[in-house]
Write an enzyme that holds these catalytic residues in place. Structure first.
Site, PDB file in Angstrom:
ATOM      1  N   VAL A 237      -9.359   5.468  -4.315  1.00 32.78           N
ATOM      2  CA  VAL A 237      -8.319   5.814  -2.870  1.00 32.78           C
ATOM      3  C   VAL A 237      -7.512   6.581  -3.102  1.00 32.78           C
ATOM      4  O   VAL A 237      -6.765   6.970  -2.607  1.00 32.78           O
ATOM      5  CB  VAL A 237      -8.492   4.222  -1.795  1.00 32.78           C
ATOM      6  CG1 VAL A 237      -9.454   3.426  -1.807  1.00 32.78           C
ATOM      7  CG2 VAL A 237      -7.053   3.647  -2.751  1.00 32.78           C
TER       8      VAL A 237
ATOM      9  N   HIS B  51     -15.319   3.583  -0.504  1.00 35.83           N
ATOM     10  CA  HIS B  51     -13.524   2.517  -0.417  1.00 35.83           C
ATOM     11  C   HIS B  51     -12.568   3.553   0.843  1.00 35.83           C
ATOM     12  O   HIS B  51     -11.631   2.571   0.618  1.00 35.83           O
ATOM     13  CB  HIS B  51     -13.449   1.931  -1.493  1.00 35.83           C
ATOM     14  CG  HIS B  51     -13.990   1.076  -2.113  1.00 35.83           C
ATOM     15  ND1 HIS B  51     -14.759   0.758  -3.183  1.00 35.83           N
ATOM     16  CD2 HIS B  51     -15.400   0.608  -1.629  1.00 35.83           C
ATOM     17  CE1 HIS B  51     -15.138  -0.266  -4.001  1.00 35.83           C
ATOM     18  NE2 HIS B  51     -16.190  -0.318  -2.233  1.00 35.83           N
TER      19      HIS B  51
ATOM     20  N   TYR C  13       0.540  -1.074  -0.158  1.00 35.60           N
ATOM     21  CA  TYR C  13       0.241  -0.081  -0.119  1.00 35.60           C
ATOM     22  C   TYR C  13       1.027   0.889   0.176  1.00 35.60           C
ATOM     23  O   TYR C  13       0.296   2.381  -0.272  1.00 35.60           O
ATOM     24  CB  TYR C  13      -1.141   0.489   1.213  1.00 35.60           C
ATOM     25  CG  TYR C  13      -2.134  -1.055   1.154  1.00 35.60           C
ATOM     26  CD1 TYR C  13      -3.169   0.187   0.203  1.00 35.60           C
ATOM     27  CD2 TYR C  13      -2.652  -2.035   0.923  1.00 35.60           C
ATOM     28  CE1 TYR C  13      -4.401  -1.321  -0.512  1.00 35.60           C
ATOM     29  CE2 TYR C  13      -3.513  -3.682   1.385  1.00 35.60           C
ATOM     30  CZ  TYR C  13      -4.871  -2.551   0.477  1.00 35.60           C
ATOM     31  OH  TYR C  13      -5.708  -3.052  -0.089  1.00 35.60           O
TER      32      TYR C  13
END
Ligand code: OAD
Length: 248
Positions: free
Chosen positions: A107, A123, A71
């Site tokens: 995102v 989300h 991420y």
């Protein structure tokens, strides 16, 4: 320059007449900024990585360094990209239409960067990390430490728990308020534009169907052929960054 099809003219007229519009976006709206989508063959993230090893609470508990590193790598990519003409056209639309609700599954915060406000995030956001244990928001180091490999998640300054990405993982519920607002807007709009989404991830994928059931027109903006079987569905086939500027 793209020639103006009858469908473009039709959608522009619909936009001019609509009082309440929903714009519902997915990864495709950011594709022309250089952000990878999830399900496009070869280039999509889920074609290259295993979602179950990276995008579930169980995966984070099993291997937090792998998940956090992945991420942080994505967050690093986002610091290098900019909104494209599709994000900017949506921001202009938001300023022109009497009531426009912008709902995104993305995102990347590129709608905000293009000037859109408010944006409903179904989300989450890669820029809104929080503690896995106590859920308090956590500040992130900029630029991200990860270079694409494993990276230990930082610790929460409040409880010492591990920091997790601020995104919704598979198996997790969507933020309640955002989902309720999104469903209500879809059920109460004249026109819903579904831009750059494959429409397969629930419950977000219900939004176009809810709008159609309530009597609205649904316009799909996508290079892929989308459903379009309902009499009130219109398909604008092509890239969002080329098509959306023709509408505003
Ligand atoms: P997908 O990757 O499933 O779909 C992207 C869609 O964008 C596809 O239908 C493409 O044809 C289309 N597309 C590609 N380039 C485009 C362009 N330039 N203009 C317009 N459309 C284009 O992405 P999503 O539908 O957003 O969940 O996926 C939904 C969710 O699945 C994501 O939010 C993510 C993922 O797992 C979470 O992160 C929780």
């Amino acid at each position: 320059m793209m020639t103006e099809s009858p469908e473009i003219q039709q959608v522009r007229t619909l936009l001019e007449q609509a009082q309440r519009v929903v714009v519902f976006t997915g990864a495709g709206v950011s594709a022309e900024s250089g952000v990878p989508t999830f399900r496009d063959a070869l280039t999509g993230l889920w074609a290259r990585y295993d979602a179950m090893q990276l995008a579930t609470p169980e995966a984070f508990l099993r291997d937090p360094e792998l998940v956090w590193g992945w991420y942080e790598w994505r967050r690093k990519l986002l610091l290098e990209v900019k909104p494209n003409p599709a994000h900017r056209a949506i921001a202009r639309m938001q300023a022109q239409v009497p009531q426009l609700t912008l709902i995104t599954q993305n995102v990347d915060d590129l709608h905000e960067q293009a000037g859109s406000q408010p944006v409903i995030h179904l989300h989450g956001s890669l820029f809104a990390a929080r503690c896995f244990e106590c859920a308090r928001p956590c500040e992130l180091a900029d630029p991200p430490a990860a270079e694409g490999g494993r990276c230990p998640p930082p610790s929460c300054s409040h409880c010492g728990g591990r920091v997790r990405p601020g995104v919704v993982w598979f198996g997790e519920p969507l933020p309640e308020q955002a989902l309720a607002t999104a469903f209500a807007a879809a059920q109460d709009c004249d026109l819903l534009l579904a831009v750059g989404t494959s429409g397969v991830v629930q419950p977000a994928a219900q939004l176009p169907g809810l709008a159609l059931a309530a009597g609205a027109t649904v316009v799909h903006v996508n290079p892929d052929a989308m459903s379009g079987r309902h009499p009130n569905e219109v398909c604008l086939k092509g890239q969002a960054g080329q098509l959306l500027p023709l509408l505003v």
